[in-house]
Design an enzyme around this catalytic site. Structure first.
Site, PDB file in Angstrom:
ATOM      1  N   CYS A  41       0.691  -0.952  -0.077  1.00  0.00           N
ATOM      2  CA  CYS A  41       0.079  -0.259  -0.198  1.00  0.00           C
ATOM      3  C   CYS A  41       0.994   2.015   0.015  1.00  0.00           C
ATOM      4  CB  CYS A  41      -0.966  -0.307   1.237  1.00  0.00           C
ATOM      5  SG  CYS A  41      -1.822   2.108   1.036  1.00  0.00           S
ATOM      6  N   HIS A 435     -28.435  20.465   1.279  1.00  0.00           N
ATOM      7  CA  HIS A 435     -29.400  21.203   0.206  1.00  0.00           C
ATOM      8  C   HIS A 435     -28.170  22.477   0.125  1.00  0.00           C
ATOM      9  CE1 HIS A 435     -31.224  22.146  -3.191  1.00  0.00           C
ATOM     10  NE2 HIS A 435     -31.955  23.568  -2.480  1.00  0.00           N
TER      11      HIS A 435
END
Length: 461
Positions: A41, A435
């Site tokens: 990794c 939103h």
């Protein structure tokens, strides 16, 4: 022959490194690693590739700027500077980890390979022999190189080497269409390299939800030269660098060849049979639900499959560490609700069942586009979408798949819902969704499911 005894021996310094406690206690711990410290990794896998993928994203956004009324262009790419920024960081982390373990009280670091000579006895390439009360096999995996390439005499790269090249080629041929292939295709094409992909399957990313794979392949065809359903019959030197021939008679040429055709476990040559450890037909260590391969021997990470993901290996390491310390209270390896992401362009993220897995399972499906949200309008997105599959009887998540900008982040609440068996009705209506954030695409998809959206009194509506 001198034999050194330890309480614990760990073979592999990737996620296996995290098994070793801060105080190894009486008997001490041995950590055995032949390659770069830290495993795949940090050195040649997910971290450097994602650092490069973000650089590619920056370049891609600049090229897209005129769509938004911003005059900008990519005039030059300094590949050595990009490469050195990435590996200057990761190589330092690898070296720091090695130095810490080498200097830790109670820990002996062996820079060597290991093979079993008995149940809990290991011979090291440097001539040492060690015994341990508990042994953890965490040897990882390596790229597969098909015989047609290996026997060709033609030079090639894998993900182990391609990210450290000295200069960008004019063009790159990639064998394979999985996540390694498409992530590196994104990196190099965004930096100006012509990419040609040769893949045996009919789509790129054939292991993903079929709808996502089809959409990604259609988008990729606009960026890269794709040769699908193409089996390689030969690899040859060419004036351009390399030529790949396929069974349909096509010849694909490029400056460099990248082989990204899968990975295999690093279990060969370890004499695992002498320790009573079994392997499956693909060479993966066979373990029980707790990660136990034999009495006193455990395994985790890429060498056991079924997932070759760093976050899974880390979770398995936590379970095995617990089991070593609490033999009377064993924890199973956490293989439920495993998510994955592909950091290409666009991003992809998924968790749970694919549509093609549910042919004979009762389910409801909903799909909504990024372009159906206000933030999708801001992005001028015409391709991203979220697909959710749910159990109509329980209202629980069966699977979720997102393709588009920041998909790896957007899928998080769905991973949580699956992991904690949260009813999707409660997820949809039991909390606020900001939103006009892009996360509304998940909310809209949840609301489109044909399930009972009644929520308990007092929750947000």
């Amino acid at each position: 022959m001198t034999v050194r005894d330890f309480s614990l021996a760990v073979i592999g310094s990737g996620s296996g490194n995290t098994i070793i406690p801060a105080d190894p206690g009486q008997g001490g711990a041995a950590l055995i690693e032949a390659g770069p410290f830290g495993g795949t990794c940090i050195n040649r896998g997910c971290i450097p590739s994602k650092m490069l993928a973000y650089t590619a994203e920056v370049a891609a956004r600049v090229r897209q700027a005129p769509r938004f009324g911003v005059a900008a262009e990519v005039t030059a790419v300094d590949w050595p500077a990009i490469r050195d920024r990435v590996f200057g960081r990761t190589d330092r982390v690898s070296a720091d980890g090695r130095d810490y373990r080498a200097g830790q009280d109670g820990v002996t670091l062996f820079r060597s390979r290991a093979r079993f000579t008995g149940r809990r006895e290991l011979a090291l390439d440097d001539g040492e022999t060690i015994r341990a009360g508990q042994i953890v096999i965490a040897t990882g995996s390596r790229p597969v190189v098909p015989p047609v390439v290996a026997g060709s005499g033609v030079g090639f790269h894998t993900s182990d080497t391609i990210m450290r090249i000295d200069a960008l080629p004019a063009s790159l041929v990639i064998l394979g269409g999985g996540y390694v292939a498409v992530e590196l295709a994104h990196v190099f094409s965004s930096l100006g390299v012509g990419v040609r992909i040769v893949e045996a399957a009919g789509t790129l990313l054939p292991g993903l939800d079929a709808g996502v794979a089809e959409r990604f392949t259609a988008l990729a065809a606009q960026r890269w030269d794709l040769h699908l359903s193409a089996n390689v019959t030969g690899v040859h030197r060419h004036a351009d660098g390399v030529a790949v021939t396929t069974q349909d008679g096509a010849t694909v040429t490029g400056g460099l060849l990248l082989v990204a055709t899968g990975r295999r476990p690093n279990t060969d040559g370890m004499n695992l049979d002498l320790a009573g450890v079994g392997l499956d037909e693909d060479g993966y260590v066979a373990v029980d639900e707790f990660g136990r391969a034999a009495d006193g021997i455990w395994a985790l990470g890429d060498c056991i499959a079924p997932f070759q993901l760093k976050h899974v290996a880390n979770a398995e390491a936590r379970a095995v560490a617990h089991n070593l310390a609490h033999p009377g209270d064993l924890r199973p390896l956490p293989h439920d609700a495993v998510p994955q992401a592909v950091f290409s362009e666009p991003q992809i993220a998924s968790v749970g069942a694919r549509g093609q897995d549910l042919t004979h399972t009762p389910h409801v499906r909903a799909c909504r586009a990024y372009g159906d949200t206000a933030y999708g309008w801001a992005l001028q997105d015409t391709s991203g979408f979220c697909t959710i599959y749910a159990d109509p009887a329980t209202g629980l998540l069966l699977g979720a798949h997102i393709i588009g900008h920041q998909a790896s982040l957007l899928i998080t609440p769905l991973i949580q819902a699956m992991a904690h068996r949260q009813r999707l009705a409660d997820l949809a209506r039991g909390q606020y969704w900001i939103h006009p954030a892009l996360s509304e695409v998940v909310e809209h998809t949840l609301l489109a499911l044909d399930i009972d959206l009644t929520v308990r009194s007092g929750q947000v509506h």
